[in-house]
Design a protein around this motif. Sequence first.
Motif, PDB file in Angstrom:
ATOM      1  N   THR A  10       0.835  -1.196   0.000  1.00 19.09           N
ATOM      2  CA  THR A  10       0.000   0.000   0.000  1.00 19.09           C
ATOM      3  C   THR A  10       0.860   1.232   0.000  1.00 19.09           C
ATOM      4  O   THR A  10       2.025   1.195   0.359  1.00 19.09           O
ATOM      5  N   SER A  11       0.264   2.315  -0.363  1.00 19.69           N
ATOM      6  CA  SER A  11       1.046   3.545  -0.462  1.00 19.69           C
ATOM      7  C   SER A  11       0.132   4.730  -0.340  1.00 19.69           C
ATOM      8  O   SER A  11      -1.080   4.594  -0.283  1.00 19.69           O
ATOM      9  N   GLY A  12       0.746   5.911  -0.335  1.00 22.92           N
ATOM     10  CA  GLY A  12      -0.059   7.130  -0.378  1.00 22.92           C
ATOM     11  C   GLY A  12      -0.600   7.300  -1.788  1.00 22.92           C
ATOM     12  O   GLY A  12      -0.236   6.570  -2.705  1.00 22.92           O
ATOM     13  N   GLN A  13      -1.455   8.291  -1.963  1.00 24.29           N
ATOM     14  CA  GLN A  13      -2.009   8.505  -3.300  1.00 24.29           C
ATOM     15  C   GLN A  13      -0.940   9.091  -4.214  1.00 24.29           C
ATOM     16  O   GLN A  13      -0.289  10.061  -3.863  1.00 24.29           O
ATOM     17  N   PRO A  14      -0.769   8.524  -5.395  1.00 22.22           N
ATOM     18  CA  PRO A  14       0.214   9.105  -6.323  1.00 22.22           C
ATOM     19  C   PRO A  14      -0.247  10.490  -6.744  1.00 22.22           C
ATOM     20  O   PRO A  14      -1.421  10.757  -6.837  1.00 22.22           O
ATOM     21  N   ARG A  15       0.710  11.373  -6.986  1.00 22.58           N
ATOM     22  CA  ARG A  15       0.362  12.737  -7.413  1.00 22.58           C
ATOM     23  C   ARG A  15       1.168  13.113  -8.635  1.00 22.58           C
ATOM     24  O   ARG A  15       2.267  12.616  -8.845  1.00 22.58           O
ATOM     25  N   SER A  89       4.993  14.024   8.554  1.00 22.45           N
ATOM     26  CA  SER A  89       3.847  13.714   9.421  1.00 22.45           C
ATOM     27  C   SER A  89       2.596  14.471   8.975  1.00 22.45           C
ATOM     28  O   SER A  89       1.497  14.087   9.320  1.00 22.45           O
ATOM     29  N   SER A  90       2.766  15.536   8.191  1.00 20.25           N
ATOM     30  CA  SER A  90       1.586  16.337   7.875  1.00 20.25           C
ATOM     31  C   SER A  90       1.195  16.342   6.393  1.00 20.25           C
ATOM     32  O   SER A  90       0.236  16.989   6.006  1.00 20.25           O
ATOM     33  N   LYS A  91       1.932  15.607   5.562  1.00 23.05           N
ATOM     34  CA  LYS A  91       1.614  15.529   4.125  1.00 23.05           C
ATOM     35  C   LYS A  91       1.737  14.081   3.667  1.00 23.05           C
ATOM     36  O   LYS A  91       2.445  13.292   4.277  1.00 23.05           O
ATOM     37  N   ILE A  92       1.102  13.769   2.539  1.00 17.97           N
ATOM     38  CA  ILE A  92       1.375  12.489   1.882  1.00 17.97           C
ATOM     39  C   ILE A  92       2.346  12.803   0.753  1.00 17.97           C
ATOM     40  O   ILE A  92       2.039  13.589  -0.143  1.00 17.97           O
ATOM     41  N   LEU A  93       3.542  12.208   0.810  1.00 19.94           N
ATOM     42  CA  LEU A  93       4.602  12.559  -0.151  1.00 19.94           C
ATOM     43  C   LEU A  93       5.144  11.301  -0.820  1.00 19.94           C
ATOM     44  O   LEU A  93       6.342  11.149  -1.045  1.00 19.94           O
ATOM     45  N   TYR A  94       4.249  10.379  -1.125  1.00 18.59           N
ATOM     46  CA  TYR A  94       4.658   9.047  -1.569  1.00 18.59           C
ATOM     47  C   TYR A  94       5.620   9.057  -2.754  1.00 18.59           C
ATOM     48  O   TYR A  94       6.704   8.477  -2.701  1.00 18.59           O
ATOM     49  N   GLU A  95       5.237   9.743  -3.832  1.00 15.56           N
ATOM     50  CA  GLU A  95       6.088   9.683  -5.037  1.00 15.56           C
ATOM     51  C   GLU A  95       7.432  10.358  -4.826  1.00 15.56           C
ATOM     52  O   GLU A  95       8.467   9.865  -5.267  1.00 15.56           O
TER      53      GLU A  95
END
Length: 429
Positions: A10-15, A89-95
């Motif tokens: 699983t991962s954060g949402q790609p942007r 901790s405050s953003k989703i930075l997956y890519e």
Amino acid sequence: DPKSRVRNSTSGQPRNVQPFSDEDASIETMSHCSGFSDPASFTEDGPEVDEEATQEDLEYKLKGFIDLTLDKSAKTRQAALENLKSAFSSKILYEFIMERRMTLTDSIERCIKKGKSEEQCAAAGLACLLCVQMGSGIESEEIFKTLGPVLKKIVCDGTASIQARQACATCLGICCFIVTDDITELYSTMECLENIFTKAYQRDRDTNGVSSTHNTVLHISALLAWTLLLTICPVNEVKKKIEMHLHKLPTLLSCDDLNMRIAAGETLALLFELARETDADFFYEDMELLTEKLRALATDGNKHRAKVDKRKQRSVFRDVLRAVEERDFPTEMVKFGPERMYIDCWVKKKTYDTFKEILGSGMQYHLQSNDFLRNVFELGPPVMLDAATLKTMKISRFERHLYNSAAFKARTKARSKCRDKRADVGEFF
């Protein structure tokens, strides 16, 4: 529930991210971005902004911080680590992280190996957040393969600072929980943590009071990290661990450190929950003695303890006593955005508390957007909201905030009048 989850990648949402200019970072970058130490600076409640430009700007700054984790100055390295922690901790930075995961891993490894206490703690904290961002998958396993041995080494190193050992024990537990698919790795990590906190059992047996409270904080962190890992163990292993520890843990309830008593109490409640789940006929022979001990802690009136400590202890142990005696759990509701989640068992509480501790004020955002956490708590895919809905939510949230702060001020005024007896005395003279 969290422990029976299927580990899928699983991962954060790609942007869609724009590449940005590749410049050398400097102290200027650091001072320019120092607002990052405040997670609130990441929230986008202001006027409409160009999201792509903001994302690009953020990534440029973060890239500067990653470079600064290799700076010669320890102060600069630590500030860079703290700023990265705030962002993670405050953003989703997956890519963004996916592309730089090995660089980040190398930096963290270097800071843990070579840094002093505070830097090691910051690096261990960043390692936790790196795994939370990446979720469970092959990439995270690679990160843990590199960092696991380094963390274990510090945890077991008697010459390392107690704070660094504590941070590494916590990090070891969290990263292993997120990443490990390999059962032998899970067991060896638990064994490493057991070797630490079982020393607290021995200390309790020594009547000549070797109560080295200096190490107690480490024992607590190791116990809490171990308990988290127990929640993802197979049934047979859970039974083995319960047999090993259920009779020894109650000795820690008489420790003179409040946090150790609470950690031991909550671990006992969780062990009883797991024991009854895995064995319908579970029977604990020292039940009477244990409930007596728990009841004493739930009604503690010891004059030598601070009022706040007593209140906290009584509250926790009322719940622990109910869990052990009546198999009861006080369900809590957590709200995040338009969603809500019920924490209805000790395993779920343990998991929630762990991630809340490392994500802080970013917990609600991650519960809404982080695929890994949503998977752990079985929340399904992230709920997508249109701009209009978000706008109405924002207005109502702001109004609610105004109302809450007004009510809070009124309550505070009323309370301080009651408390401050000197005000009354003044009126008589």
